[in-house]
Design a protein around this motif. Structure first.
Motif, short mmCIF file in Angstrom:
data_model
loop_
_atom_site.label_atom_id
_atom_site.label_comp_id
_atom_site.label_asym_id
_atom_site.label_seq_id
_atom_site.Cartn_x
_atom_site.Cartn_y
_atom_site.Cartn_z
N TRP A 1 0.83 -1.21 0.00
CA TRP A 1 0.00 0.00 0.00
C TRP A 1 0.87 1.26 0.00
O TRP A 1 0.53 2.25 -0.64
CB TRP A 1 -0.92 0.00 1.22
CG TRP A 1 -2.05 -0.98 1.12
CD1 TRP A 1 -2.67 -1.41 -0.01
CD2 TRP A 1 -2.69 -1.66 2.21
NE1 TRP A 1 -3.65 -2.32 0.30
CE2 TRP A 1 -3.70 -2.49 1.65
CE3 TRP A 1 -2.52 -1.66 3.59
CZ2 TRP A 1 -4.53 -3.30 2.42
CZ3 TRP A 1 -3.35 -2.47 4.36
CH2 TRP A 1 -4.34 -3.27 3.77
N ARG A 2 1.97 1.21 0.73
CA ARG A 2 2.86 2.38 0.76
C ARG A 2 3.47 2.64 -0.62
O ARG A 2 3.60 3.79 -1.05
CB ARG A 2 3.95 2.17 1.80
CG ARG A 2 3.45 2.30 3.24
CD ARG A 2 4.50 1.85 4.24
NE ARG A 2 5.70 2.66 4.16
CZ ARG A 2 5.89 3.81 4.82
NH1 ARG A 2 4.93 4.27 5.61
NH2 ARG A 2 7.02 4.47 4.72
N ARG A 3 3.85 1.57 -1.31
CA ARG A 3 4.38 1.75 -2.68
C ARG A 3 3.30 2.29 -3.61
O ARG A 3 3.57 3.12 -4.47
CB ARG A 3 4.94 0.43 -3.21
CG ARG A 3 6.26 0.02 -2.60
CD ARG A 3 6.99 -0.98 -3.48
NE ARG A 3 6.19 -2.16 -3.72
CZ ARG A 3 6.18 -3.24 -2.93
NH1 ARG A 3 6.92 -3.26 -1.83
NH2 ARG A 3 5.44 -4.29 -3.24
N ARG A 4 2.08 1.78 -3.42
CA ARG A 4 0.97 2.27 -4.24
C ARG A 4 0.71 3.75 -3.97
O ARG A 4 0.42 4.51 -4.89
CB ARG A 4 -0.28 1.44 -3.93
CG ARG A 4 -1.55 1.95 -4.58
CD ARG A 4 -1.45 2.01 -6.08
NE ARG A 4 -2.61 2.66 -6.66
CZ ARG A 4 -2.60 3.36 -7.77
NH1 ARG A 4 -1.48 3.52 -8.45
NH2 ARG A 4 -3.69 3.91 -8.23
N LEU A 5 0.84 4.15 -2.70
CA LEU A 5 0.66 5.56 -2.36
C LEU A 5 1.71 6.42 -3.07
O LEU A 5 1.39 7.48 -3.63
CB LEU A 5 0.77 5.74 -0.85
CG LEU A 5 0.73 7.18 -0.32
CD1 LEU A 5 -0.57 7.88 -0.72
CD2 LEU A 5 0.90 7.20 1.20
N LEU A 6 2.95 5.96 -3.08
CA LEU A 6 4.01 6.70 -3.77
C LEU A 6 3.73 6.78 -5.27
O LEU A 6 3.90 7.83 -5.90
CB LEU A 6 5.36 6.03 -3.51
CG LEU A 6 6.59 6.69 -4.13
CD1 LEU A 6 6.69 8.16 -3.77
CD2 LEU A 6 7.86 5.96 -3.70
N GLN A 7 3.27 5.68 -5.85
CA GLN A 7 2.90 5.69 -7.27
C GLN A 7 1.79 6.71 -7.53
O GLN A 7 1.81 7.44 -8.53
CB GLN A 7 2.42 4.30 -7.70
CG GLN A 7 3.50 3.24 -7.74
CD GLN A 7 2.91 1.86 -8.01
OE1 GLN A 7 1.70 1.69 -8.15
NE2 GLN A 7 3.77 0.87 -8.05
N LEU A 8 0.82 6.74 -6.62
CA LEU A 8 -0.32 7.65 -6.79
C LEU A 8 0.15 9.10 -6.76
O LEU A 8 -0.31 9.94 -7.56
CB LEU A 8 -1.32 7.38 -5.66
CG LEU A 8 -2.80 7.70 -5.94
CD1 LEU A 8 -3.32 6.89 -7.11
CD2 LEU A 8 -3.63 7.39 -4.70
N ILE A 9 1.07 9.42 -5.87
CA ILE A 9 1.58 10.79 -5.75
C ILE A 9 2.32 11.19 -7.03
O ILE A 9 2.29 12.36 -7.44
CB ILE A 9 2.51 10.90 -4.53
CG1 ILE A 9 1.69 10.75 -3.23
CG2 ILE A 9 3.27 12.22 -4.52
CD1 ILE A 9 2.53 10.60 -1.98
#
Length: 387
Positions: A146-154
């Motif tokens: 989820w943290r990697r996905r958050l970074l991707q989203l940003i």
């Protein structure tokens, strides 16, 4: 309903994307195809089982179980997944009511259809939920996913909706900052970057890809960069500019360009490169074709000179521009006699003429000179090679 299937599937996808921020990313790739296929398959199966109650649901269950697994791996929450199914059921039922009125269905038939539709969508949502929980149970790294996905989203372009970032950040316990600093990472060796360095919990990381990077909330302090260096001892870092969250992708692009210029010898080879210290160089090298064109225009004026003569004239021109035409300063910079400087300046005037006195022309020369780096013992490229 059969003639309506294509359009109602499109309407459901459009409504889900309009109402749920997490689904507003571009859907032209595999992600979009899987969502569209899942929606169309569900609506088609509902119609087919009305026509034939014995029709198999096995394939549908597998499709939606996989959708649930995919949603978990993408870092979306259970609420988001369930909301998508509720939107799908509402839009499908709205279309069925329209078809029913047009076809003159009785209220008893419409009531049966409503019960069937709600039961069917609950069934698929339950199957997707099972898939979601299975994926979560099989992944000990769910939080990191989820943290990697958050970074991707940003870093998405166009920028992801702020609500989507806020929701996912809340899920992983990351306080959304007003500004942040991206850091581009490059291994000094072929072994690659460590997958799990020990970093502060508020630092988002993606170190497994071809272009490793991380994101630090707020300004990147000297103390913080020291921690990063210790955690990534075999890596070169380029610290981007501290920017608002919706500009992080651009700042990371500049940091990656800085690493490339270090590799090319344009910027000094240091463990940490600060893009704030080299913004003019990054701007000047943002388009290599333009850089070659600019350099070629300068070198073209030196056509006909030997390589050694070109190097000496470029060296003198750079010193003359840096010293703003002061002969004594030029002599000191070049460690030669002032008379030698005057002699060389006569050569430059014969070569460049009025361009030495025109502000725009001098500015262009200075830009071109800053793209030319001559290592000791290495001559300048020929004028034709610079074009």
């Amino acid at each position: 309903m059969r003639p309506e299937l294509e359009s109602v599937a499109e309407e459901i996808v459009a409504e889900i994307r309009a109402l749920i921020p997490e689904y507003r990313r571009p859907i032209d790739g595999p992600y979009g195809k899987s969502i569209k296929a899942g929606v169309k398959h569900a609506i088609t199966l509902f119609v087919e089982q009305i026509a034939d109650p014995s029709v198999s649901k096995e394939h549908a269950h597998e499709v939606h179980r996989r959708l649930g697994q995919y949603e978990m791996r993408e870092g979306r929450s259970l609420d988001t997944l369930q909301a998508a199914y509720r939107v799908g059921a509402r839009i499908a039922w709205r279309r069925i009511m329209r078809v029913g009125r047009r076809s003159g269905f009785s209220s008893a038939v419409m009531s049966q259809l409503a019960d069937s539709m709600l039961a069917f969508m609950d069934e698929l949502a339950s199957v997707a939920l099972d898939g979601y929980l299975e994926a979560k149970a099989c992944s000990a790294d769910a939080l990191e996913t989820w943290r990697r996905r958050l970074l991707q989203l940003i870093l998405e372009r166009p920028p992801a909706p702020a609500e989507a970032i806020e929701e996912l950040a809340q899920l992983v316990g990351w306080a959304v900052p007003e500004v942040a600093t991206p850091v581009a990472v490059r291994s000094l060796y072929r072994a690659g970057t460590p997958a799990r360095p020990v970093l502060d919990p508020d630092v988002l990381t993606e170190l497994a890809g071809l272009e490793p990077h991380l994101l630090v909330p707020g300004e990147l302090t000297r103390e913080r960069i020291a921690v990063l260096q210790a955690a990534l001892p075999d890596c070169r870092l380029a610290a981007g500019t501290c920017v608002p969250l919706d500009a992080v992708a651009d700042s990371l692009r500049w940091a990656r360009k800085a690493l490339t210029l270090v590799d090319e010898g344009v910027l000094p080879a240091r463990r940490v490169t600060w893009t704030d210290d080299c913004l003019p160089t990054l701007l000047l090298h943002s388009d290599e074709l333009l850089v070659r064109q600019l350099r070629g225009r300068l070198l073209a004026a030196l056509d006909g000179h030997t390589a050694k003569q070109r190097e000496r004239m470029i060296e003198t021109l750079r010193a003359w521009l840096d010293a703003q035409g002061n002969v004594l300063d030029v002599a000191e910079r070049l460690n030669v006699h002032p008379q030698t400087v005057r002699y060389r300046m006569r050569q430059l005037e014969a070569t460049f003429g009025d361009r030495l006195r025109e502000p725009d022309a001098r500015f262009e020369m200075e830009l071109a000179l800053r793209t030319i780096r001559v290592a000791p013992g290495r001559l300048l490229p020929s004028p034709r090679a610079g074009r």
